[in-house]
Design an enzyme around this catalytic site. Sequence first.
Site, PDB file in Angstrom:
ATOM      1  N   GLU A 127      71.421  77.562 -30.207  1.00  0.00           N
ATOM      2  CA  GLU A 127      70.389  78.512 -29.555  1.00  0.00           C
ATOM      3  C   GLU A 127      70.255  78.185 -28.046  1.00  0.00           C
ATOM      4  O   GLU A 127      70.304  76.817 -27.946  1.00  0.00           O
ATOM      5  CB  GLU A 127      68.955  78.176 -30.138  1.00  0.00           C
ATOM      6  CG  GLU A 127      67.695  79.416 -29.914  1.00  0.00           C
ATOM      7  CD  GLU A 127      66.657  79.100 -30.668  1.00  0.00           C
ATOM      8  OE1 GLU A 127      66.529  78.198 -31.619  1.00  0.00           O
ATOM      9  OE2 GLU A 127      65.614  79.359 -29.947  1.00  0.00           O
ATOM     10  N   LYS A 136      65.077  69.046 -29.336  1.00  0.00           N
ATOM     11  CA  LYS A 136      65.155  69.755 -28.009  1.00  0.00           C
ATOM     12  C   LYS A 136      63.908  69.689 -27.371  1.00  0.00           C
ATOM     13  O   LYS A 136      63.785  69.742 -25.954  1.00  0.00           O
ATOM     14  CB  LYS A 136      65.962  71.225 -28.038  1.00  0.00           C
ATOM     15  CG  LYS A 136      67.384  71.122 -28.064  1.00  0.00           C
ATOM     16  CD  LYS A 136      67.982  72.663 -27.860  1.00  0.00           C
ATOM     17  CE  LYS A 136      68.560  73.073 -29.535  1.00  0.00           C
ATOM     18  NZ  LYS A 136      69.049  74.380 -29.245  1.00  0.00           N
ATOM     19  N   ARG A 165      71.098  65.816 -40.632  1.00  0.00           N
ATOM     20  CA  ARG A 165      71.270  65.945 -39.179  1.00  0.00           C
ATOM     21  C   ARG A 165      71.440  64.371 -38.564  1.00  0.00           C
ATOM     22  O   ARG A 165      71.009  63.448 -39.409  1.00  0.00           O
ATOM     23  CB  ARG A 165      70.003  66.619 -38.360  1.00  0.00           C
ATOM     24  CG  ARG A 165      68.916  66.450 -38.793  1.00  0.00           C
ATOM     25  CD  ARG A 165      67.749  67.417 -38.388  1.00  0.00           C
ATOM     26  NE  ARG A 165      67.743  67.684 -36.997  1.00  0.00           N
ATOM     27  CZ  ARG A 165      67.887  68.751 -36.376  1.00  0.00           C
ATOM     28  NH1 ARG A 165      67.887  69.825 -37.036  1.00  0.00           N
ATOM     29  NH2 ARG A 165      67.655  69.075 -35.189  1.00  0.00           N
TER      30      ARG A 165
END
Length: 554
Positions: A35, A271, A261
Amino acid sequence: MAETEIRPTNFIRQIIDKDLADGVHSSVHTRFPPEPNGYLHIGHAKSICLNFGIAQDYQGQCNLRFDDTNPEKEDIDYVNSIMEDVKWLGFEWSGEVCYSSNYFDKLHGYAKELINKGLAYVDFSSQEAMREMRGNLKQPGTNSPYRDTSPAENLSLFEKMTAGEFKEGECVLRAKIDMASPFMCMRDPVIYRVKFAHHHQTGDKWCVYPMYDFTHCISDALEGITHSLCTLEFQDNRRLYDWVLENITIDCVPRQYEFSRLNLEYTVLSKRKLIQLVEEHHVAGWDDPRMPTIAGLRRRGYTPEAVREFCKRIGVTKMDNMVEMGMLEACIRDDLNANAPRAMAVLDPVKVIIENFPEGEIETLTAANHPNDDSMGSRDIPFTRELYIEAEDFREEANKKFKRLVLDKEVRLRNAYVIKAERVEKDEQGNVTTIYCSYDADTLGKDPADGRKPKGVIHWVSASHGVPAEVRLYDRLFSVPNPAAEDEFTASINPESLVCMNAVVEPSLAEVAVGKGYQFERMGYFCKDKASSADKLIFNRTVGLRDSWAKIGE
Ligand code: ATP
Ligand code: MG
């Protein structure tokens, strides 16, 4: 770095091997779907190496697709930085860059298909009411009063939404699935919402935007993705992924697989937190060398090979874990130990005057660029009467363990002669300002003739020919292993994460390329920073030397 030729294996590659063997697929097509709402970080590198690595090893394809359904948080700068970072890591995407926004027309069409099938409805309930009707993990949800609106009416309402006739938050389009599902994501999830936002790709064309879960599976299918790899938090959403594709008319049926992850000690990889570090100026920007971003690692002096090697070493599993920062550091150290030319730089200089070396004379010495790799050649270094050595490499008195320069004793200058400290000059505070020495002219490249054995070797730089440089000693950004677990993660920022030194470096370092790694002998690995100018050299410390090396001279 010599990357091992052995291909990594993991549960995802085993699934692919089986799919190929069983003829489920004849080739593999993956994608990396960032994204564009921030810079890529080392966690993304794991996903990039996995997706692009599979495409490489199976002679398949991997798309770069921007998952751009949140126009307010996205930016074209992020799009550009992401493309740059993927390329820098050494990967090439198949064909053109893809954008989910390329499919907005098609997605809109599929939403209408669901409406026509009685599988989606426009809901005017307030957000609060929707939250209440959703239930929770223990309690099933309840149906919305708008759930049974006819397809024809829903279609007209959705067209009105699309035409901008409803305000943001006034209504949403929801998939009609199962309000009693044990998977919360299946309780009539929102698939479209009204947003009067300018989009970096589609401009002002749309005021309704599809949600991630609806967009992602369809984008995968439209691109012919075979294996859609994502992180574990999307495990439950796999039901929704499959439900959408089962209920629309589309050819390809990609399968989603989840892996854990990357979490890395002494840093944060969310983020949201990285944006906070930048916006609150805890760091100098997205590419601050302390940031775990690809841009930060690059500026710090990491190589793509080292980052890829790290991703290989951590592997791919379904287990949640926290990787030690030392593992990442070991990868760059191994790379630079083999590939970085050696040079000399004095970070905290103290003057040495060699009284028996003629004033004004310059002797050109030769130094090997790498102790174990002759192919890296050698360079000239000027030896002069006045030199700098590291302040911590001199003591007036010391025990035998201190194998550096001591008053009245000898030490070898790296790539040069044996010198002896004769006397010192001090300032008013008692700090040594100059060390007067003598040198033994018969010790270049050989031991003193009479069997004297000077202990230790120290580095040095000519005072008249050395070049001043700012050296930035970077350390881990946080002083605790898991800053995200703290109440306020920014409170655990390591105050010593950046220490600047006024150093003097050997003249050959004045002209080096930005980002190219050098070992400053005995001090660590460094690279020239991009902010260097004709009048100001700046070097960043990438990583210290291995511990065993640091012990030499203690
Ligand atoms: P964040 O949660 O920090 O906002 P994200 O997952 O939303 O990150 P995306 O841009 O959506 O970030 O991520 C693109 C791809 O990279 C996704 O497939 C995602 O699963 C993967 N990814 C993101 N962070 C990590 C990580 N720490 N380890 C492995 N893969 C990751
Ligand atoms: Mg995401």
